[in-house]
Design an enzyme around this catalytic site. Structure first.
Site, PDB file in Angstrom:
ATOM      1  N   HIS A 131       1.246  -1.289  -0.338  1.00  0.00           N
ATOM      2  CA  HIS A 131       0.127   0.067   0.118  1.00  0.00           C
ATOM      3  C   HIS A 131       0.655   1.197   0.207  1.00  0.00           C
ATOM      4  O   HIS A 131       0.592   2.181   0.252  1.00  0.00           O
ATOM      5  CB  HIS A 131      -1.303   0.145   1.855  1.00  0.00           C
ATOM      6  CG  HIS A 131      -1.737  -0.934   0.869  1.00  0.00           C
ATOM      7  ND1 HIS A 131      -2.832  -1.247   0.666  1.00  0.00           N
ATOM      8  CD2 HIS A 131      -1.769  -2.109   1.687  1.00  0.00           C
ATOM      9  CE1 HIS A 131      -3.533  -1.842   0.347  1.00  0.00           C
ATOM     10  NE2 HIS A 131      -2.792  -2.908   1.273  1.00  0.00           N
ATOM     11  N   ASN A 156     -10.501  -2.759   2.068  1.00  0.00           N
ATOM     12  CA  ASN A 156     -10.217  -2.819   1.163  1.00  0.00           C
ATOM     13  C   ASN A 156     -11.648  -2.117   0.539  1.00  0.00           C
ATOM     14  O   ASN A 156     -12.464  -2.279   0.833  1.00  0.00           O
ATOM     15  CB  ASN A 156      -9.543  -4.206   0.394  1.00  0.00           C
ATOM     16  CG  ASN A 156      -8.102  -3.943   1.208  1.00  0.00           C
ATOM     17  OD1 ASN A 156      -7.008  -3.233   1.268  1.00  0.00           O
ATOM     18  ND2 ASN A 156      -7.643  -5.753   1.630  1.00  0.00           N
TER      19      ASN A 156
END
Ligand code: NDP
Length: 487
Positions: free
Chosen positions: A53, A126
């Site tokens: 990420h 997510n």
């Protein structure tokens, strides 16, 4: 009058263009502390990027409660309809580094930090309701397959499919990744999911299990592989441009917050493990309950201070919201805060963007960059318990006990799990166009991978549905034919 330029210690700088030298041809004087400070700071401009990420985009906003869920949770954030809580978002791709192109096919991180009066609640999810694995022991190996090969320093389809071909629990998430939702046009065109099962605890101390959903009001929109390649050819910052630009133009994106709940008794009786991160809770059995609306309405003034060092962790929960036995959640509770202590520093929660908007009292002491001094609540209270007026534990916040027991062992996380029904249900709800794109995206991702690996993973696709397996085979044959014709 122009603002006075100074060193970091506040000394006025007379010349910021010319270094101090012994004569116009050099050499440099070591006493030129202003030059030394400038170079030293440049060397320290980066903190380590996130291992996963790394590339992200975010903005400030508000969660406004539209429906009463106090029967499920006593959390202050839900206490009344109309209540607005400030928050900050960060969206991200998973695999790419800081400079990666935004519009690549990948799962997206979807994180909200809510500044509640009882501490920060971080919803670190997510854009997909499930994940590639159900046991956190697999996580570092899985992530290695998404990152660069140690010798070639290139990403490796072989590694990805070799791993997936031995991990049937991943194929639910792989199906979403290769479907239209695997390449959303912008951060505004996707849903967010807490993904894990969490707890809601009400004022009577009753626990319900919960799944968090944030449904986009902008609608789902996606790029095909060809469109995303064209987009990346135009700009590598497509998400930053879209999100930042929308907010600058006053078009504030919104998501409807909803929950699914399950009683502890229902969880016992559920035909699937409700704490398995590779599974959803079917909507028909666990219907959506409205909670509120998130609106993003303010861009950060400084990307580094407000997005890059904004530190989300699933360990940040508030009274009325708790954890579940999901093993992956439990591992993340450790590893996210640990990552921030490493990346940013021990006292990362003291940075303005991470600071709770409520009083903070604890007995952690000193350490690098501890600029808030002592937070115990009293000068003479630097240990606990004390009789010096320091902050005290609050037993009234204890959560109800969780009656879970069993033999301690390393249980095979694949035993007795049905890894095929839920991806089949997803495949079945796709239109024929969506299926065609799913098959082709999957076939393209398999390019260059050895047939032994592909045949192994296709046996799993056949178990989801023969139509699915054969669809991928046909797409592979079409790609091979096109490549032969081109030679
Ligand atoms: P439903 O038919 O009630 O729900 C299907 C859900 O699938 C929709 O509500 C939507 O989720 C999601 N969906 C619709 N189109 C797509 C798409 N093109 N790509 C990805 N997701 C899509 O069935 P179930 O709840 O029984 O779930 C069936 C399957 O749908 C599951 O196996 C799972 O793969 C998938 N799904 C289920 C979700 C859930 O929480 N139950 C959430 C997301 C996907 P949404 O409303 O969140 O947009």
């Amino acid at each position: 009058m122009a603002k006075k330029m100074t060193t970091t210690a506040g000394n006025p700088i007379a010349d910021n263009q010319n270094s101090k030298t012994a004569g116009p041809r050099g050499g440099l004087m070591l006493e030129d502390y202003q030059l030394l400070e400038k170079l030293a700071h440049q060397n320290r401009e980066r903190v380590p990027e996130r291992v996963v990420h790394a590339k992200g985009w975010g903005a400030h906003g508000t969660l406004t409660i539209t429906h009463d869920i106090t029967k499920y949770s006593k959390a202050a954030i839900f206490s009344e309809v109309g209540k607005a809580t400030p928050m900050i978002s960060r969206f991200s791709t998973v695999a790419g580094e800081m400079g990666a192109a935004d519009n690549e096919r990948d799962v997206r991180g979807f994180a909200f930090k809510f500044y509640t009066e009882e501490g920060n609640w971080d919803m670190v999810g997510n854009n997909t309701p499930v994940f590639f694995l159900r046991d956190p022991y697999k996580f570092p190996d899985f992530i290695h397959t998404q990152k660069r090969h140690p010798k070639t320093n290139m990403r490796s389809g072989t590694a990805m499919w070799d791993y997936w071909s031995q991990s049937p629990e991943a194929l639910h998430q792989v199906t979403i990744l290769m479907s239209d939702r695997g390449c959303p046009k912008t951060p505004m065109h996707m849903n967010g999911y807490g993904s894990h099962t969490f707890s809601l605890i009400n004022a009577e101390g009753v626990r319900h299990w919960v799944k968090f959903h944030f449904k986009t009001r902008q609608g789902h929109d996606f790029y095909t592989n060809a469109e995303s390649a064209a987009k990346i050819g135009q700009t590598r910052e497509g998400y930053q441009e879209a999100l930042f630009g929308a907010i600058e133009d006053g078009m504030f994106p919104k998501w409807d917050m909803k929950i699914q709940v399950m009683t502890e008794e229902e969880a016992e009786a559920a035909p699937f493990n409700p704490f398995d991160l590779t599974k959803v809770w079917p909507h028909a059995d666990y219907p959506m309950i409205d909670v509120g609306v998130v609106e993003l309405n303010r861009n950060p003034e400084n990307y580094f201070a407000e997005i890059e060092t904004c530190a989300y962790s699933p360990s940040n929960v508030v009274p009325g919201i708790g954890f579940s036995p999901d093993k992956v959640l439990q591992a993340r509770i450790f590893s996210y805060a640990d990552a921030h202590r490493y990346r940013i520093g021990t006292h990362y929660e003291q940075l303005p963007v991470n600071q709770p908007k409520c009083p903070v009292h604890h007995y952690h002491k000193d350490g690098a960059m501890n600029f808030m001094g002592q937070l115990t609540g009293a000068t003479d209270a630097y240990y606990e318990p004390n009789t010096m007026g320091g902050a005290e534990e609050q037993p009234s916040y204890a959560e109800p006990a969780l009656a879970i027991s069993g033999d301690m062992d390393r249980f095979n996380h694949r035993d007795g799990n049905d890894d095929y029904s839920q991806p089949r249900a997803l495949h079945d709800l796709f239109s024929s166009d969506q299926r065609a794109r799913l098959y082709m995206n999957t076939a393209e991702a398999m390019h260059g991978v050895d047939d032994v690996i592909i045949n192994r993973v296709l046996t799993h696709y056949d178990l989801i549905s023969e139509e699915y397996g054969n669809g991928i085979r046909a797409a592979r044959a079409e790609l091979a034919g096109a490549s032969q014709a081109a030679q």
